[in-house]
Design a protein around this motif. Structure first.
Motif, mmCIF file in Angstrom:
data_model
loop_
_atom_site.group_PDB
_atom_site.id
_atom_site.type_symbol
_atom_site.label_atom_id
_atom_site.label_comp_id
_atom_site.label_asym_id
_atom_site.label_seq_id
_atom_site.Cartn_x
_atom_site.Cartn_y
_atom_site.Cartn_z
ATOM 1 N N ASP B 225 0.837 -1.212 0.000
ATOM 2 C CA ASP B 225 0.000 0.000 0.000
ATOM 3 C C ASP B 225 0.871 1.261 0.000
ATOM 4 O O ASP B 225 2.091 1.204 0.164
ATOM 5 N N LYS B 226 0.193 2.394 -0.187
ATOM 6 C CA LYS B 226 0.903 3.667 -0.324
ATOM 7 C C LYS B 226 1.778 3.969 0.900
ATOM 8 O O LYS B 226 2.937 4.386 0.768
ATOM 9 N N LEU B 229 4.969 1.937 0.775
ATOM 10 C CA LEU B 229 5.908 2.398 -0.258
ATOM 11 C C LEU B 229 6.583 3.704 0.165
ATOM 12 O O LEU B 229 7.780 3.901 -0.091
ATOM 13 N N LEU B 230 5.821 4.587 0.822
ATOM 14 C CA LEU B 230 6.425 5.839 1.294
ATOM 15 C C LEU B 230 7.406 5.547 2.440
ATOM 16 O O LEU B 230 8.507 6.086 2.490
ATOM 17 N N GLU B 237 7.073 12.417 0.981
ATOM 18 C CA GLU B 237 5.802 13.118 1.201
ATOM 19 C C GLU B 237 5.669 14.347 0.303
ATOM 20 O O GLU B 237 4.647 14.574 -0.299
ATOM 21 N N THR B 242 0.846 10.263 -6.946
ATOM 22 C CA THR B 242 -0.405 9.499 -6.919
ATOM 23 C C THR B 242 -0.073 8.041 -6.616
ATOM 24 O O THR B 242 1.088 7.633 -6.694
ATOM 25 N N ASP B 243 -1.094 7.257 -6.313
ATOM 26 C CA ASP B 243 -0.884 5.827 -6.057
ATOM 27 C C ASP B 243 -0.206 5.163 -7.252
ATOM 28 O O ASP B 243 0.705 4.352 -7.107
ATOM 29 N N GLU B 244 -0.678 5.514 -8.458
ATOM 30 C CA GLU B 244 -0.132 4.902 -9.678
ATOM 31 C C GLU B 244 1.339 5.259 -9.868
ATOM 32 O O GLU B 244 2.167 4.418 -10.219
ATOM 33 N N LEU B 246 3.461 6.106 -7.544
ATOM 34 C CA LEU B 246 4.236 5.436 -6.498
ATOM 35 C C LEU B 246 4.441 3.962 -6.842
ATOM 36 O O LEU B 246 5.535 3.404 -6.661
ATOM 37 N N GLN B 247 3.397 3.333 -7.353
ATOM 38 C CA GLN B 247 3.511 1.917 -7.738
ATOM 39 C C GLN B 247 4.474 1.749 -8.912
ATOM 40 O O GLN B 247 5.233 0.789 -8.966
#
Lengths: 149, 464
Positions: B225-226, B229-230, B237, B242-244, B246-247
């Motif tokens: 999850d986000k 990954l962070l 931060e 976006t989630d995409e 980051l993925q």
């Protein structure tokens, strides 16, 4: 024949023999070798579910480990047994039904691990088996004629 | 004989016999794999090296497959921030060896709890190599870490420092350093028999097709999850990803400047290491060119070409290197050492390995062939064919081959060297200091291309 060969291929492997290379009259100390590889069929090579897929299935929560182990053990022999039974006309309806179930089970596994092309490929097999089940009454060489299965 | 008697027992028809004997045969076949598995031997516990894995992605799989035939290892723990990968690594070990490794999401947690670990294999993204290696060394474990040592030269230097301070072993995954084909080529063909004469040029390439260079994608539902990954540095931060995005950074970390060194480091590191190993030291300067010519949304150059200048004991030499991510033609990946008497083009793949003798000027290699140091290969194309201008073209060189091969996975000898060193039976073939001496020039290729200038490599650039 397709089922028999699928089963037999599960016993296939490569036998590689390597021998150290001699240089200037002595075996080289670097580990250089000469190798020859041949395809062989042995019981020791047996992998019902291909290694890469097996690992993915192990991590799949909907497939219990014990079930996977049993499935791995029976898949190859089941292919061979059902293929032979179909070829010689032994309990043809039952054989076709069992073969349909086998291919369906493979399809379910591939759906779980998102192998879409494999699913489409197996669907062709299942469609052919379904077609044969419709035509089974015309089978003239069934061995189990009296107690039709 | 008994079978015949039974088949005539009352109540047993020919059909029954057929069915029963088929079932019995099937039972034998079903049971056979288990019977055969049970025959396998086991290593004495005192000789066992307990191994943990940090990072269970694609490279983990490559390394693991190269380790499975090395005796005396027990795979105790696996760790990755992606649960799916932890499960796959766990499954690989369980299905092959029949025991359960411990599963972890966090490397620090694994090192804290697994007191019995002797060695850690680090196959995480480049920007995690230094933190994972340093924390493992400080936890008292020996470390095998994949190349490139780090995405920054400071990170690589911290690994050398931690190795020195802890006294633990730290092998870097330049696996060609333990490959018998490479060692033989350097020690016997180049240094002892000097078949190349004076080497004046080197040339290496890794040409990779567009189809192999595209973004990696997997279903989003299996990704961390986000927050995870962070937490593990795939974004900050302030970047407002976006989630995409980051993925994509997680799956394709090789494309981002704060996570990796790009193709010149991912692919080039192996081969530029060979330049420095075979020439016996680092280059004195580098000039480079690169661009985002095809993959326009990528941070790193998709194609890079560079030239290193060397001072060797015999005189000056140059080495050209190119990494392409848009074309595979031209022979995959190989390194050529080109001298006055011959050229050795060597690769991890034996199919790409060729040796050529310069016709006319080089001494005969016939005695070397007779003694087994070289093998004759199919002749190269004739220079006097109808499309050649005789007065311009050189005579076709004679082609030769190495006398033997490495018939095991390319990473296996390097890993075996690492475990032999842990047991005190060998010296590491590429410890962190030696690796950094060789990798340091690579960190200056991208800056040379970005600035479009020659970078003179000094002690300040190269120190470990």
């Amino acid at each position: 024949m397709r089922a028999i060969l699928s089963g037999v291929e599960k016993y296939a492997g490569t036998s590689t023999s390597s021998s150290p290379v001699s240089i200037d009259g002595a075996v080289n100390s670097y580990g250089l070798t000469d190798a020859t590889s041949v395809k062989v069929y042995t019981l020791a090579n047996y992998h019902g579910v291909p290694k890469a897929l097996y690992d993915k299935f192990l991590a799949e929560p909907l497939i219990p480990d014990w079930g996977l182990k049993i499935y791995d053990l029976i898949l190859g022999p089941a292919f061979i047994a059902l293929g032979i039974a179909l070829l010689i006309g032994f309990a043809t309806r039952f054989t076709l039904f069992a073969m349909g179930l086998l291919y369906t089970s493979l399809t379910v596994g591939l759906i779980l691990i998102n192998e879409s092309s494999g699913v489409a490929w197996l669907a062709i097999h299942i469609a052919l088996i379904a077609l044969m089940l419709f035509q089974v009454k015309h089978n003239k060489i069934e061995l189990t004629g009296k107690w039709k299965l | 004989m008994e079978t015949v008697i039974h088949s005539h027992e009352p109540g047993l028809t020919r059909r029954d016999f057929l069915i029963k004997s088929t079932l019995a045969g099937a039972g034998l076949v079903l049971g056979a794999p288990s019977i055969l598995k049970a025959v396998g031997g086991a290593e004495a516990p005192s000789n066992m090296i307990n191994v943990g894995f940090i990072g269970c992605g694609k490279q983990h799989e490559v390394v693991f497959n190269a380790m499975v035939n090395i005796p005396g290892l027990r795979y105790t723990a696996v760790c990755d921030i992606m649960k799916d990968r932890v499960g796959a690594a766990y499954g690989r070990i369980r299905s092959r060896f029949g025991y359960d490794p411990k599963r972890y999401i966090d490397a620090a947690d694994m090192l804290e709890k697994e007191k019995d670990l002797h060695a850690v294999i680090v196959t995480t993204p480049d920007f995690w190599h230094a933190p994972h290696t340093v924390m493992s060394l400080q936890a008292g474990k020996h470390v095998y870490c994949e190349k490139m040592m780090s995405n920054s030269i400071e990170g690589a230097r911290s690994m050398v420092k931690a190795m020195d301070e802890t006294g633990k072993l730290c092998q870097i995954g330049h696996q060609r350093r333990s490959n018998p084909r490479y060692i033989y080529t350097l020690k016997e063909l180049i240094q002892r028999h000097k078949i190349c004469g004076r080497i004046i040029n080197a040339n290496a390439h890794w040409n990779r097709a567009v189809s192999s260079s595209r973004d990696i994608t997997v279903p989003a539902k299996i990704l961390p999850d986000k927050g995870t990954l962070l937490k593990y540095g795939f974004g900050r931060e302030g970047q407002n990803l976006t989630d995409e995005e980051l993925q994509r950074r997680f799956l394709n970390w090789r494309l981002y400047k704060d996570l990796s060194g790009g193709p010149i480091s991912d692919l080039g590191a192996h081969q530029i290491d060979i330049f420095n190993w075979f020439f016996g030291g680092p280059p004195k300067s580098v000039i480079a060119s690169g661009g985002c010519d095809y993959f326009k949304d990528r941070e790193h150059f998709d194609n890079v070409m560079c030239i290193f200048d060397y001072d060797t004991p015999e005189g000056g030499a140059r080495a050209f290197y190119q990494v392409l991510t848009t074309t595979s033609a031209g022979g995959g990946y190989a390194e050529s050492f080109m001298g006055t008497d011959g050229t050795i083009e060597i690769s991890e793949r034996s199919a790409y390995t060729k040796i050529y003798r310069e016709s006319g000027s080089a001494p005969s290699w016939e005695p070397l062939v007779q003694q087994g140091w070289l093998k004759k290969a199919a002749a190269a194309g004739p220079a006097d064919s109808s499309d050649a201008i005789a007065s311009y073209a050189s005579a076709a060189p004679e082609a030769f081959a190495l006398p033997g091969d490495l018939n095991e996975p390319p990473h296996q000898p390097h890993l075996a060297n690492f475990f032999a060193a842990i047991r005190g039976e060998a010296k590491l073939n590429c410890d962190a200091r030696e690796a950094l001496e060789s990798e340091a020039p690579i960190y200056w290729v991208n800056p040379a291309a970005e600035r479009n200038e020659i970078i003179k490599l000094t002690e300040e650039h190269l120190h470990t």
